[in-house]
Design a protein around this motif. Structure first.
Motif, mmCIF file in Angstrom:
data_model
loop_
_atom_site.group_PDB
_atom_site.id
_atom_site.type_symbol
_atom_site.label_atom_id
_atom_site.label_comp_id
_atom_site.label_asym_id
_atom_site.label_seq_id
_atom_site.Cartn_x
_atom_site.Cartn_y
_atom_site.Cartn_z
ATOM 1 N N LEU A 362 -1.540 -5.184 30.087
ATOM 2 C CA LEU A 362 -1.985 -3.793 30.155
ATOM 3 C C LEU A 362 -2.503 -3.439 31.545
ATOM 4 N N GLN A 363 -3.150 -4.380 32.206
ATOM 5 C CA GLN A 363 -3.667 -4.130 33.555
ATOM 6 C C GLN A 363 -2.526 -3.791 34.515
ATOM 7 N N THR A 364 -1.378 -4.446 34.336
ATOM 8 C CA THR A 364 -0.215 -4.149 35.172
ATOM 9 C C THR A 364 0.217 -2.695 35.010
ATOM 10 N N ALA A 365 0.204 -2.205 33.760
ATOM 11 C CA ALA A 365 0.571 -0.808 33.507
ATOM 12 C C ALA A 365 -0.471 0.144 34.091
ATOM 13 N N VAL A 366 -1.738 -0.218 33.977
ATOM 14 C CA VAL A 366 -2.820 0.597 34.541
ATOM 15 C C VAL A 366 -2.652 0.726 36.054
ATOM 16 N N ASP A 367 -2.367 -0.382 36.719
ATOM 17 C CA ASP A 367 -2.178 -0.356 38.171
ATOM 18 C C ASP A 367 -0.959 0.486 38.554
ATOM 19 N N ALA A 368 0.102 0.378 37.759
ATOM 20 C CA ALA A 368 1.341 1.088 38.087
ATOM 21 C C ALA A 368 1.163 2.602 38.020
ATOM 22 N N HIS A 369 0.304 3.062 37.104
ATOM 23 C CA HIS A 369 0.151 4.507 36.905
ATOM 24 C C HIS A 369 -1.191 5.024 37.426
ATOM 25 N N THR A 370 -1.933 4.167 38.118
ATOM 26 C CA THR A 370 -3.242 4.511 38.703
ATOM 27 C C THR A 370 -4.075 5.367 37.759
ATOM 28 N N THR A 371 -4.156 4.931 36.519
ATOM 29 C CA THR A 371 -4.899 5.626 35.470
ATOM 30 C C THR A 371 -5.672 4.599 34.659
ATOM 31 N N ALA A 372 -6.933 4.887 34.356
ATOM 32 C CA ALA A 372 -7.779 3.929 33.645
ATOM 33 C C ALA A 372 -7.510 3.957 32.136
ATOM 34 N N LEU A 373 -7.842 2.847 31.507
ATOM 35 C CA LEU A 373 -7.666 2.677 30.062
ATOM 36 C C LEU A 373 -8.924 2.028 29.514
ATOM 37 N N MET A 374 -9.440 2.533 28.407
ATOM 38 C CA MET A 374 -10.610 1.942 27.780
ATOM 39 C C MET A 374 -10.198 1.379 26.420
ATOM 40 N N VAL A 375 -10.529 0.113 26.171
ATOM 41 C CA VAL A 375 -10.026 -0.622 25.013
ATOM 42 C C VAL A 375 -11.161 -0.906 24.030
ATOM 43 N N GLU A 376 -10.835 -0.815 22.735
ATOM 44 C CA GLU A 376 -11.799 -1.112 21.678
ATOM 45 C C GLU A 376 -11.111 -1.901 20.574
ATOM 46 N N TRP A 377 -11.823 -2.885 20.048
ATOM 47 C CA TRP A 377 -11.390 -3.617 18.859
ATOM 48 C C TRP A 377 -12.276 -3.192 17.691
ATOM 49 N N ASN A 378 -11.695 -2.583 16.664
ATOM 50 C CA ASN A 378 -12.409 -2.329 15.421
ATOM 51 C C ASN A 378 -12.068 -3.463 14.460
ATOM 52 N N LEU A 379 -13.030 -4.337 14.209
ATOM 53 C CA LEU A 379 -12.766 -5.541 13.416
ATOM 54 C C LEU A 379 -12.859 -5.176 11.938
ATOM 55 N N VAL A 380 -11.749 -4.616 11.425
ATOM 56 C CA VAL A 380 -11.756 -4.009 10.093
ATOM 57 C C VAL A 380 -11.712 -5.028 8.964
ATOM 58 N N SER A 381 -11.356 -6.266 9.256
ATOM 59 C CA SER A 381 -11.334 -7.305 8.226
ATOM 60 C C SER A 381 -11.319 -8.668 8.896
ATOM 61 N N ARG A 382 -11.288 -9.716 8.084
ATOM 62 C CA ARG A 382 -11.179 -11.074 8.628
ATOM 63 C C ARG A 382 -9.791 -11.330 9.196
ATOM 64 N N HIS A 383 -8.846 -10.464 8.864
ATOM 65 C CA HIS A 383 -7.452 -10.687 9.240
ATOM 66 C C HIS A 383 -6.959 -9.752 10.334
ATOM 67 N N MET A 384 -7.639 -8.626 10.557
ATOM 68 C CA MET A 384 -7.038 -7.562 11.341
ATOM 69 C C MET A 384 -8.075 -6.820 12.185
ATOM 70 N N ALA A 385 -7.633 -6.470 13.400
ATOM 71 C CA ALA A 385 -8.425 -5.604 14.289
ATOM 72 C C ALA A 385 -7.596 -4.378 14.631
ATOM 73 N N ASN A 386 -8.118 -3.209 14.322
ATOM 74 C CA ASN A 386 -7.485 -1.961 14.746
ATOM 75 C C ASN A 386 -7.926 -1.658 16.169
ATOM 76 N N GLY A 387 -6.972 -1.514 17.063
ATOM 77 C CA GLY A 387 -7.293 -1.190 18.440
ATOM 78 C C GLY A 387 -7.414 0.314 18.642
ATOM 79 N N VAL A 388 -8.295 0.698 19.534
ATOM 80 C CA VAL A 388 -8.408 2.099 19.962
ATOM 81 C C VAL A 388 -8.385 2.091 21.484
ATOM 82 N N MET A 389 -7.292 2.577 22.066
ATOM 83 C CA MET A 389 -7.172 2.649 23.518
ATOM 84 C C MET A 389 -7.275 4.104 23.928
ATOM 85 N N GLN A 390 -8.232 4.390 24.788
ATOM 86 C CA GLN A 390 -8.510 5.762 25.202
ATOM 87 C C GLN A 390 -8.138 5.941 26.664
#
Length: 466
Positions: A362-390
């Motif tokens: 993801l950092q490679t894509a951020v550098d290519a488009h000179t735009t920031a990205l903020m990442v979040e892991w919502n740990l919704v269960s023992r098996h799964m994390a829903n990501g939220v990228m802003q």
């Protein structure tokens, strides 16, 4: 139908998605009015696109997926039809907001699974698009639905009867999940599972050095998988990926050198105390986690930066977080404000090595488009994390919206290449995400189901459609 010259009928969208032309807007206020509208539209072969309150920010706001839809604004259907304080269910309409339902529940043994979005967002709209609350994924709040099909008939699922009473899951197939991320009908009511009001709500908060994020994700996963005795959705959030140069934007107060561990621990005094002890043990190898703060949510002062999160952990919705992030003083300003905002929502890895690999890509894509990205892991269960990228961008900068959308598109490709499927889509990608993530056999089944219920494809065309 209302006058197309009215401002609310123009494309207004904080995400700057491809503009849509609208055929008009209707504002039914009762189930019978929705049924009549659907029958008229099917006869005239008009496309209908229902919205609840239209505050789907970062994903398209109130805009349809395709052009020339008659928008069906259900915000005026705002009744709490019934409240079962013994079993813990509310039957509500699409226009019922977080603030409205939370107020109804004040002083009762139950509370709402509040999201971090504004107080005036629809409970139904967010739940049907698989949003995440402070306590659990909101898909688990969807107990049953009432929906109007393309022929004007009404169906109920999950034990919600035609009179609007909720009985609980009953024998036989349950089609409730078919109406989550769907375009099969217009949902006019939902039975919502409420949350027992706990004895104690503790709020976990820690700011950790950026280079510890992969270790922290793995440690938090271990904490959940070994058994968190308390309730509450834990998050690893505010991890910023920033380019080395350019005019990128992040919300005020975000420090790219740190990320945050945040979430409530809810239950009895003893349960919360044990959960805190186990969490601290799980994070023992994470540098900086020794300063983790665990506060009684009811005692967090209004001047504390944690105050909005403390309110939400207690089932009290607030707009403060949204206002701070987007630099506005009212939610009505968001779609036309100076700050643009896109959301990209993938499933995320829950162990350290793959986390590092995905973030590097993801950092490679951020550098290519000179735009920031903020990442979040919502740990919704023992098996799964829903990501939220802003992705935040200056709407006034000449190429900032374009670069933000390019980062969103490239980020999606990077994530898929690393096994991180998209679990919730914006209006520009809703159909494509279904096609790319669904098997041919399943696509065929979805097509048969849609054709059977809406043969002309006039309800929410393109929305998670096959």
């Amino acid at each position: 139908m209302q006058d197309l010259s009215r401002p609310e009928l123009r494309s207004r969208d904080v995400g700057g998605h491809q503009p849509r032309s609208l055929a008009g807007i209707e504002t039914p206020r009762t189930l019978d009015e929705v049924r009549a509208l659907v029958r008229q539209a099917m006869t005239a072969r008009r496309r209908l696109y229902p919205i609840s309150t239209g505050r789907n920010w970062g994903m398209g706001s109130a805009m349809p997926v395709t052009d020339d839809n008659l928008v069906v604004d259900l915000g005026g259907m705002n009744r709490v039809r019934s409240l079962d304080l013994e079993a813990g269910f509310a039957v509500i309409e699409p226009g019922v907001t977080q603030a409205q339902l939370a107020e109804v529940l004040r002083g009762t043994p139950w509370m709402l699974n509040v999201t971090a979005s504004c107080a005036d967002t629809s409970v139904i709209g967010n739940a049907l698009d698989r949003g995440d609350g402070c306590i659990r994924s909101r898909v688990h709040d969807v107990a049953g639905i009432e929906a109007v099909l393309a022929d004007g008939s009404v169906v109920t699922t999950g034990g919600l009867d035609p009179a609007g009473r909720y009985h609980g899951r009953v024998a036989g197939p349950d089609l409730t999940s078919s109406f989550v991320q769907h375009n099969l009908g217009i949902v006019t009511a939902m039975a919502v599972s409420l949350v027992p009001r706990p004895q104690t709500v503790a709020l976990v908060h820690g700011r950790i050095p950026r280079d510890q994020v992969a270790v922290a994700v793995g440690a938090m996963t271990g904490f959940l998988r070994r058994g968190n005795p308390a309730e509450g959705l834990m998050r690893v959030r505010e991890l910023s990926l920033t380019p080395g140069h350019g005019d990128w934007a992040l919300p005020a107060g975000v420090d790219p050198g740190l990320f945050t561990i945040l979430g409530p621990l809810m239950g009895s005094d003893a349960t919360v105390e044990l959960a805190e002890e186990l969490l601290r043990k799980a994070l023992i190898e994470v540098e900086g986690a020794e300063a983790l703060r665990v506060a009684d949510a009811t005692e967090v002062d209004a001047g504390d930066p944690l105050y909005p999160r403390a309110l939400m952990a207690q089932g009290i919705p607030t707009c403060m977080g949204v206002h701070n992030a987007l630099g506005v003083t009212s939610c009505d300003q968001i779609d036309e404000g100076p700050m643009g905002f896109l959301a990209l929502l993938p499933l995320m890895p829950m162990h350290a090595r793959k986390t590092e690999h995905v973030l590097a890509a993801l950092q490679t894509a951020v550098d290519a488009h000179t735009t920031a990205l903020m990442v979040e892991w919502n740990l919704v269960s023992r098996h799964m994390a829903n990501g939220v990228m802003q992705i935040f961008f200056d709407r006034g900068a000449p190429d900032a919206p374009y670069r933000a959308h390019q980062l969103r598109n490239d980020g999606s490709c990077v994530l898929r290449a690393n096994g991180c499927a998209i679990y919730r889509s914006d209006i520009d990608h809703a159909a494509a995400d279904v096609w790319s993530e669904t098997s041919t056999a399943s696509l065929g089944m979805l097509h048969r189901l849609k054709t059977a219920l809406d043969p002309d494809g006039l309800l929410s065309p393109g929305r998670y459609g096959a």
